[in-house]
Design a protein around this motif. Structure first.
Motif, mmCIF file in Angstrom:
data_model
loop_
_atom_site.group_PDB
_atom_site.id
_atom_site.type_symbol
_atom_site.label_atom_id
_atom_site.label_comp_id
_atom_site.label_asym_id
_atom_site.label_seq_id
_atom_site.Cartn_x
_atom_site.Cartn_y
_atom_site.Cartn_z
ATOM 1 N N GLN A 1 -5.149 21.885 -28.601
ATOM 2 C CA GLN A 1 -4.181 23.126 -27.866
ATOM 3 C C GLN A 1 -3.678 22.837 -26.245
ATOM 4 O O GLN A 1 -2.863 22.795 -25.732
ATOM 5 C CB GLN A 1 -4.375 24.284 -27.998
ATOM 6 C CG GLN A 1 -4.124 24.851 -29.432
ATOM 7 C CD GLN A 1 -4.618 26.558 -29.596
ATOM 8 O OE1 GLN A 1 -4.523 26.895 -28.497
ATOM 9 N NE2 GLN A 1 -4.749 26.577 -31.128
ATOM 10 N N LEU A 2 -4.581 22.121 -25.942
ATOM 11 C CA LEU A 2 -5.259 21.968 -24.558
ATOM 12 C C LEU A 2 -4.339 21.018 -24.213
ATOM 13 O O LEU A 2 -4.158 20.793 -23.334
ATOM 14 C CB LEU A 2 -6.829 21.893 -24.068
ATOM 15 C CG LEU A 2 -7.724 23.084 -24.114
ATOM 16 C CD1 LEU A 2 -9.205 22.423 -23.791
ATOM 17 C CD2 LEU A 2 -6.860 23.429 -22.218
ATOM 18 N N PHE A 3 -4.404 20.056 -25.021
ATOM 19 C CA PHE A 3 -3.918 18.833 -24.850
ATOM 20 C C PHE A 3 -2.064 18.863 -25.169
ATOM 21 O O PHE A 3 -1.332 18.795 -24.039
ATOM 22 C CB PHE A 3 -4.062 18.164 -26.188
ATOM 23 C CG PHE A 3 -3.176 15.858 -26.358
ATOM 24 C CD1 PHE A 3 -3.731 15.341 -24.997
ATOM 25 C CD2 PHE A 3 -2.629 16.013 -26.183
ATOM 26 C CE1 PHE A 3 -3.027 13.717 -24.757
ATOM 27 C CE2 PHE A 3 -1.627 14.565 -26.231
ATOM 28 C CZ PHE A 3 -1.910 13.901 -25.870
ATOM 29 N N ILE A 4 -1.981 19.445 -25.749
ATOM 30 C CA ILE A 4 -0.508 20.034 -25.967
ATOM 31 C C ILE A 4 -0.079 20.126 -25.098
ATOM 32 O O ILE A 4 0.893 20.271 -24.131
ATOM 33 C CB ILE A 4 0.157 20.752 -27.645
ATOM 34 C CG1 ILE A 4 -0.520 19.380 -28.176
ATOM 35 C CG2 ILE A 4 1.320 21.152 -27.686
ATOM 36 C CD1 ILE A 4 -0.158 20.894 -30.288
ATOM 37 N N SER A 5 -0.845 21.510 -24.435
ATOM 38 C CA SER A 5 -0.267 21.972 -22.793
ATOM 39 C C SER A 5 -0.566 21.629 -21.835
ATOM 40 O O SER A 5 1.037 21.904 -21.590
ATOM 41 C CB SER A 5 -1.116 23.291 -22.803
ATOM 42 O OG SER A 5 -1.163 23.985 -21.797
ATOM 43 N N ALA A 6 -1.306 20.528 -21.582
ATOM 44 C CA ALA A 6 -1.096 19.803 -20.835
ATOM 45 C C ALA A 6 0.162 18.849 -20.937
ATOM 46 O O ALA A 6 0.885 18.295 -19.461
ATOM 47 C CB ALA A 6 -2.436 18.516 -20.522
ATOM 48 N N ILE A 7 0.202 17.896 -21.980
ATOM 49 C CA ILE A 7 1.747 17.330 -21.779
ATOM 50 C C ILE A 7 2.914 17.894 -22.089
ATOM 51 O O ILE A 7 3.803 17.836 -21.007
ATOM 52 C CB ILE A 7 1.370 16.751 -24.117
ATOM 53 C CG1 ILE A 7 0.646 15.678 -23.495
ATOM 54 C CG2 ILE A 7 2.774 15.757 -23.431
ATOM 55 C CD1 ILE A 7 0.209 14.586 -22.855
ATOM 56 N N PHE A 8 2.625 19.173 -21.622
ATOM 57 C CA PHE A 8 3.962 20.701 -22.400
ATOM 58 C C PHE A 8 4.291 20.918 -20.644
ATOM 59 O O PHE A 8 5.403 21.425 -19.706
ATOM 60 C CB PHE A 8 4.084 21.473 -22.736
ATOM 61 C CG PHE A 8 4.635 21.452 -24.140
ATOM 62 C CD1 PHE A 8 6.151 21.738 -24.232
ATOM 63 C CD2 PHE A 8 3.952 20.684 -25.336
ATOM 64 C CE1 PHE A 8 6.562 21.601 -25.870
ATOM 65 C CE2 PHE A 8 4.753 19.905 -26.494
ATOM 66 C CZ PHE A 8 6.082 21.237 -26.706
ATOM 67 N N SER A 9 3.157 20.271 -19.880
ATOM 68 C CA SER A 9 3.942 20.192 -18.070
ATOM 69 C C SER A 9 4.413 19.157 -17.851
ATOM 70 O O SER A 9 5.261 19.205 -16.677
ATOM 71 C CB SER A 9 2.362 20.429 -17.688
ATOM 72 O OG SER A 9 1.131 21.321 -17.879
ATOM 73 N N ILE A 10 4.514 18.630 -18.457
ATOM 74 C CA ILE A 10 5.120 17.257 -18.043
ATOM 75 C C ILE A 10 6.639 17.192 -18.512
ATOM 76 O O ILE A 10 8.119 17.385 -17.869
ATOM 77 C CB ILE A 10 4.749 15.821 -18.603
ATOM 78 C CG1 ILE A 10 3.249 15.636 -18.182
ATOM 79 C CG2 ILE A 10 5.471 14.567 -18.230
ATOM 80 C CD1 ILE A 10 3.403 15.312 -16.994
ATOM 81 N N VAL A 11 6.825 18.379 -19.934
ATOM 82 C CA VAL A 11 7.748 18.449 -19.985
ATOM 83 C C VAL A 11 8.396 20.512 -19.418
ATOM 84 O O VAL A 11 10.102 20.040 -19.067
ATOM 85 C CB VAL A 11 8.002 19.176 -21.661
ATOM 86 C CG1 VAL A 11 9.303 19.601 -22.400
ATOM 87 C CG2 VAL A 11 7.686 18.420 -22.749
#
Length: 566
Positions: A376-386
């Protein structure tokens, strides 16, 4: 001699005259001065912002990673996690200067690429759309000399960019020789993308299409470079990396090969300048053979009768922007695929190698942070780029509003029973729809790719929650820039893109280099809702409120100003 021949000969002489002699030199200098004057504030904003970013990032890294041991740990963690390399750069040793270049160079190059593609299109395709290029072409300048002036303008702007980046690094205590090499690497990327922008201005038939395609190529260069770095081979003590072949397909990857604070090789500049020279030669060849105002890719014939939904500004706003919206949504989907597919890989890698457990902290410091399951942390971090892509789509909507006003087409719309307030709000509404489409595309792609990688259906929900956290950030950019458009229309475009670039870096990556909290929280990205672990929507509520107030103020104030045409 026939009358036709008599008229043809002076015309041919007239076109050739500007290319030589003092008259051509005076004309070229006049065109160059015009470009410098027109861009004086936009260039100042871009150059100062990038220079300050370089200096402040170096100072922050010096404070955070002050000893060689912590810098070596950082690089080993990065090399062990390809995702960090995808976002950051190419490790090249543990010296303070080398780590600074690893952390910040690719982002500086990304900003340089965007700055220069916009500059090139603004002085080429946009001039043809407005009709100004035809007027200039009727003078002794002809058709080609304005493009020569734009090339010179771009080269001068990037020499200034390289010097400012170098001085920013020197001011932060980095060695002067390596700093000038780092500045040259950044300026070389900029010159390459001036050429890319000029070529696309010949190919595309609208400035909107040229800008959108050019921005996509800048992002593609960043991603291709990231893939090459992520696939690279560690060398020596595990703090150096040799990039894989994809990095050599990107001008940003060429810039990394300068290795300014270790070997300081300047030969990659020849790659950047040589590639730019080839593209500029192709540009002149295409320009000499096409009609003014036309693109190599012609516009397709429109319908004889407009569809009913084009009778109002809402349908028109959507019709003008849907290709760009689709492009941003596709970018969001690709980023979502990356988040979903790599989330499981990162989690399993750390589970199999306890020595990499510290990477959890690094991932949590990207974006809003939080604590919880690593996937979840990783998905949240990448969604910062989104979130950056969604905010860029919002900025693009307001920029289009400004372009319609500047070109005079908004004036024609407002001669109908459409009010200014309705015109503004319906463009803003299209911006809201565009933001939602980008986030939904990313969330769907992320969830489906996670399922394909063997995760359970809960990852779809995680992806949508992570996407929802970026909605208020994008809406703040939409609302506040709409207010800027109403109050200071000439500043809309530079303020929109400059604040987005700075906000993205400070808010998303500021945690990795321990920027002070007061500075980080100048960016909406730093206050995105925390949706991992202890969920906190406080920042989101504040940003929703700011967006609504800004749009309401814009709607109230637009009644009181004249249209700013030109």
């Amino acid at each position: 001699m026939s009358a036709a021949a008599a008229t043809d000969r002076p015309a041919a002489h007239h076109d050739a005259a500007p290319a030589a002699g003092s008259g051509g030199g005076r004309t070229l200098r006049a065109l160059l001065r015009q470009r410098l004057r027109r861009d004086r504030w936009q260039l100042v904003i871009w150059l100062v912002s990038i220079g300050v970013l370089a200096a402040f990032s170096a100072a922050a890294i010096a404070q955070t990673y002050g000893d060689a041991t912590s810098r070596a740990e950082l690089l080993r963690l990065a090399i062990a996690n390809p995702t960090v390399l995808l976002l950051r750069g190419l490790p090249d040793g543990t010296s303070f200067a080398a780590v600074t270049f690893f952390e910040i160079y690719t982002f500086l190059a990304l900003l340089a690429g965007l700055m220069n593609t916009f500059l090139a299109v603004r002085h080429s395709r946009a001039e043809e759309e407005s009709g100004r290029a035809e007027l200039i072409g009727s003078t002794p300048a002809g058709r080609l000399l304005p493009t020569v002036a734009t090339v010179l303008h771009g080269v001068l702007a990037n020499i200034a960019l390289g010097l400012i980046v170098a001085l920013g690094f020197i001011a932060a205590g980095l060695p002067a020789g390596g700093s000038f090499a780092a500045g040259a690497a950044t300026g070389g990327v900029g010159i390459t993308f001036v050429a890319v922008g000029l070529l696309l201005a010949q190919i595309m038939s609208t400035s909107r299409g040229a800008n959108g395609f050019a921005a996509a190529l800048v992002v593609l260069a960043y991603v291709v470079r990231g893939i090459g770095d992520a696939l690279g081979t560690p060398t020596g003590d595990g703090t150096h990396l040799v990039a894989a072949w994809p990095s050599w397909l990107s001008p940003i990857g060429w810039g990394e090969q300068f290795s300014p604070y270790s070997t300081a090789d300047w030969w990659p500049l020849l790659l950047q300048l040589g590639f730019a020279a080839v593209l500029i030669a192709v540009t002149f060849s295409l320009q000499a053979g096409r009609d003014s105002g036309a693109g190599v890719i012609p516009e397709r014939a429109g319908r004889r009768d407009a569809r009913p939904w084009l009778r109002g500004p809402l349908g028109l706003a959507w019709r003008l922007q849907w290709p760009i919206i689709v492009g941003w949504a596709v970018g969001g989907a690709f980023t979502g695929i990356l988040a979903g597919a790599l989330g499981t890989l990162v989690s399993s890698s750390i589970a199999n190698d306890p020595g990499l457990s510290d990477i959890r902290t690094a991932i949590a410091r990207i974006g809003a942070g939080g604590s919880g399951p690593l996937t979840q942390l990783f998905i949240s971090a990448i969604f910062s780029i989104v979130g950056v892509l969604a905010a860029a789509c919002a900025v693009q909507s307001v920029v289009r509003l400004r372009q319609e006003e500047a070109a005079g087409t908004a004036e024609a719309v407002l001669t109908t029973p459409v009010s200014r307030v309705r015109w503004l709000l319906e463009f803003v509404l299209v911006g809201v729809v565009a933001v939602v489409l980008v986030l939904v595309a990313a969330a769907l792609a992320s969830g489906l790719s996670a399922l394909a990688a063997g995760e359970d259906a809960a990852r779809i929900g995680d992806s949508f929650v992570a996407a929802s956290a970026e909605l208020p950030v994008a809406l703040v950019y939409l609302g506040v820039l709409a207010l800027v458009f109403v109050i200071a229309p000439d500043w809309t475009i530079p303020v929109g893109w400059a604040t987005l670039g700075l906000g993205a870096f400070i808010g998303i990556f500021g945690g990795l280099i321990d920027l002070p909290d007061p500075i980080r929280h100048l960016s909406p990205f730093a206050d995105a809702p925390v949706v991992v672990g202890d969920v906190d929507w406080t920042g989101g509520y504040w940003m929703f409120g700011i967006a609504v107030v800004a749009v309401a103020a814009a709607a109230a104030l637009i009644r009181r100003r004249d249209l700013a045409i030109g």
